[in-house]
Design an enzyme around this catalytic site. Structure first.
Site, short mmCIF file in Angstrom:
data_model
loop_
_atom_site.label_atom_id
_atom_site.label_comp_id
_atom_site.label_asym_id
_atom_site.label_seq_id
_atom_site.Cartn_x
_atom_site.Cartn_y
_atom_site.Cartn_z
N LEU A 65 0.83 -1.21 0.00
CA LEU A 65 0.00 0.00 0.00
C LEU A 65 0.86 1.26 0.00
O LEU A 65 2.04 1.22 0.37
CB LEU A 65 -0.90 -0.03 1.24
CG LEU A 65 -1.80 -1.27 1.31
CD1 LEU A 65 -2.36 -1.46 2.72
CD2 LEU A 65 -2.92 -1.17 0.29
N PRO A 66 0.27 2.41 -0.38
CA PRO A 66 1.08 3.62 -0.52
C PRO A 66 1.70 4.14 0.80
O PRO A 66 2.89 4.45 0.82
CB PRO A 66 0.09 4.65 -1.08
CG PRO A 66 -1.01 3.86 -1.71
CD PRO A 66 -1.09 2.59 -0.91
N THR A 96 6.20 0.53 2.26
CA THR A 96 7.23 1.27 2.98
C THR A 96 6.53 2.26 3.91
O THR A 96 5.87 3.19 3.43
CB THR A 96 8.14 2.04 2.01
OG1 THR A 96 8.75 1.11 1.12
CG2 THR A 96 9.22 2.79 2.77
N LYS A 171 15.05 -0.41 5.58
CA LYS A 171 14.62 0.24 4.33
C LYS A 171 14.85 1.75 4.38
O LYS A 171 15.40 2.34 3.45
CB LYS A 171 13.14 -0.08 4.11
CG LYS A 171 12.44 0.71 3.03
CD LYS A 171 12.74 0.21 1.64
CE LYS A 171 12.14 1.13 0.59
NZ LYS A 171 12.49 0.79 -0.75
N LYS A 246 9.20 10.82 0.01
CA LYS A 246 8.42 10.10 1.03
C LYS A 246 9.36 9.34 1.98
O LYS A 246 9.22 9.42 3.21
CB LYS A 246 7.47 9.10 0.35
CG LYS A 246 6.79 8.17 1.32
CD LYS A 246 6.12 6.98 0.66
CE LYS A 246 5.83 5.91 1.71
NZ LYS A 246 5.30 4.68 1.16
P1 NAD Z 1 1.06 2.61 -6.26
O1 NAD Z 1 0.46 3.91 -5.90
O2 NAD Z 1 1.42 2.33 -7.68
O3 NAD Z 1 0.13 1.39 -5.76
C1 NAD Z 1 -0.57 1.39 -4.57
C2 NAD Z 1 -1.87 0.66 -4.80
O4 NAD Z 1 -2.55 0.55 -3.54
C3 NAD Z 1 -2.80 1.38 -5.78
O5 NAD Z 1 -3.21 0.48 -6.80
C4 NAD Z 1 -3.97 1.79 -4.91
O6 NAD Z 1 -5.22 1.80 -5.60
C5 NAD Z 1 -3.92 0.71 -3.84
N1 NAD Z 1 -4.68 1.04 -2.64
C6 NAD Z 1 -4.93 2.26 -2.10
N2 NAD Z 1 -5.73 2.14 -1.02
C7 NAD Z 1 -5.99 0.81 -0.89
C8 NAD Z 1 -6.78 0.05 0.02
N3 NAD Z 1 -7.45 0.64 1.00
N4 NAD Z 1 -6.84 -1.29 -0.14
C9 NAD Z 1 -6.17 -1.90 -1.13
N5 NAD Z 1 -5.41 -1.23 -2.05
C10 NAD Z 1 -5.34 0.11 -1.91
O7 NAD Z 1 2.36 2.47 -5.32
P2 NAD Z 1 3.61 1.49 -5.56
O8 NAD Z 1 4.64 2.18 -6.38
O9 NAD Z 1 3.11 0.14 -5.94
O10 NAD Z 1 4.20 1.44 -4.06
C11 NAD Z 1 3.62 0.66 -3.04
C12 NAD Z 1 4.54 0.70 -1.84
O11 NAD Z 1 5.83 0.21 -2.19
C13 NAD Z 1 4.76 2.12 -1.29
O12 NAD Z 1 4.79 2.06 0.11
C14 NAD Z 1 6.13 2.51 -1.87
O13 NAD Z 1 6.79 3.46 -1.05
C15 NAD Z 1 6.83 1.18 -1.89
N6 NAD Z 1 7.90 1.04 -2.88
C16 NAD Z 1 7.73 1.49 -4.16
C17 NAD Z 1 8.76 1.34 -5.07
C18 NAD Z 1 8.62 1.82 -6.50
O14 NAD Z 1 9.63 1.87 -7.21
N7 NAD Z 1 7.42 2.15 -6.97
C19 NAD Z 1 9.96 0.71 -4.69
C20 NAD Z 1 10.08 0.22 -3.39
C21 NAD Z 1 9.04 0.39 -2.49
#
Ligand code: NAD
Length: 296
Positions: A65-66, A96, A171, A246
């Site tokens: 999740l975000p 994260t 992390k 973030k």
């Molecule tokens: P994203 O915004 O692409 O995806 C998040 C998803 O969560 C979205 O599809 C959203 O609709 C969903 N969501 C929101 N509320 C929700 C709920 N109540 N129930 C279920 N789903 C829900 O974000 P991301 O890039 O996939 O990142 C996710 C996590 O991973 C974050 O914490 C980010 O910091 C971490 N992260 C991201 C990366 C990267 O390169 N994108 C790398 C490492 C870690």
């Protein structure tokens, strides 16, 4: 194994697809219907709430999740996971978030009989698609052992970092260092070029000398120095400035709570924040070099 997966975005989508490919049965939820549809096409079953995932007789639940607010809502909300999940179901949060929230949610989960791990990742969307992520795992070692077969489908390096919350600690410490090192490389590259050096020659010297690091060798911020880096394609793809911002926010806030100085982390945070305010938040974080080159 029957696995529940919530959060099917840039990271969660490909991670869930790898679980399907490995033969696991998936029940998935995301409020964004197109994200769910893409997984259902691949064979997953849709659920219409976190509660519905928890009630689907899954053996493991993974969340991606975000932010910490999303994690609190999904786990502890009225229609959330904890209020509806059977005892003994293993919970893994790969979002994260700050270590304190991770520890608090894990404590509530454990108190009602659900083992829980924080397991944030590094490796980006490329690593998520390729199944080569690094997982930094916090929680009891026995629970880590139980989760290994599932995590190994999505990642290559699965590191046990200690008790609950320590995955998040690893992390945010790593990403704070990454944010700082990128600023350092950007500053040094911009200085060298401003003083008349060729960027490729300078990068070659740094990368065979003591200044080298991931930000100089793999993701050099100077355009044209390396092929296939975000810098050489207009800073598209890669790890967005706002995601770095973030993680630096999580690190500086955790540091404040621990009364631990993070001087360079705070400076780096302010630089990325200024850059984001200029409308550059979606560019790869290596674009921070623009601030040192006087580019808008
Ligand atoms: P994203 O915004 O692409 O995806 C998040 C998803 O969560 C979205 O599809 C959203 O609709 C969903 N969501 C929101 N509320 C929700 C709920 N109540 N129930 C279920 N789903 C829900 O974000 P991301 O890039 O996939 O990142 C996710 C996590 O991973 C974050 O914490 C980010 O910091 C971490 N992260 C991201 C990366 C990267 O390169 N994108 C790398 C490492 C870690």
């Amino acid at each position: 194994m029957h696995i529940g997966f919530l959060g099917l975005g840039n990271m969660g989508g490909p991670m869930a697809r790898n679980l399907l490919k490995a033969g696991h049965r998936l029940t998935v939820f995301d409020p964004f219907p197109q994200a769910v549809a893409a997984l259902v096409e691949g064979g997953a079953s849709p659920a219409d709430s976190p509660a519905a995932v928890a009630s689907a007789k899954v053996e493991v639940i993974i969340t991606m999740l975000p932010t910490a607010d999303h994690v609190k809502q999904v786990y502890r909300g009225k229609d959330g996971l904890l209020a509806n999940v059977d005892q003994g179901v293993l919970l893994i949060d790969s979002s994260t978030i700050d270590p304190l929230t991770a520890r608090e949610v894990a404590r509530f989960a454990l108190a009602q009989g659900n083992p829980m791990l924080d397991a944030p990742v590094s490796g980006g969307t490329g690593g998520a698609a390729a199944g080569t992520l690094t997982f930094m795992v916090g929680g009891p070692v026995g629970v880590y052992d139980q989760a290994l077969p599932v995590l190994s489908v999505m990642g290559q390096n699965i590191v046990h970092c200690g008790a609950a919350g320590n995955g998040q600690v690893a992390k945010i410490a790593n990403n704070m260092l990454l944010g700082i090192s990128m600023v350092g490389v950007a500053e040094a590259m911009a200085l060298g070029v401003a003083l008349g050096m060729d960027a490729k020659v300078l990068a070659g010297v740094i990368n065979s000398s003591t200044g080298r690091c991931w930000s100089s060798m793999i993701n050099n911020p100077f355009p044209g120095v390396m092929e296939n880096t975000p810098a050489s394609r207009g800073y598209s793809g890669g790890f967005g400035t706002d995601l770095m911002l973030k993680d630096l926010g999580l690190a500086t806030e955790a540091a404040r709570q621990a009364r631990q100085p993070v001087v360079l982390g705070a400076v780096a945070q302010q630089l990325y924040q200024t850059f984001s305010l200029q409308g550059k938040g979606s560019l790869d974080f290596s674009a921070i070099i623009k601030m040192f080159r006087g580019e808008s």
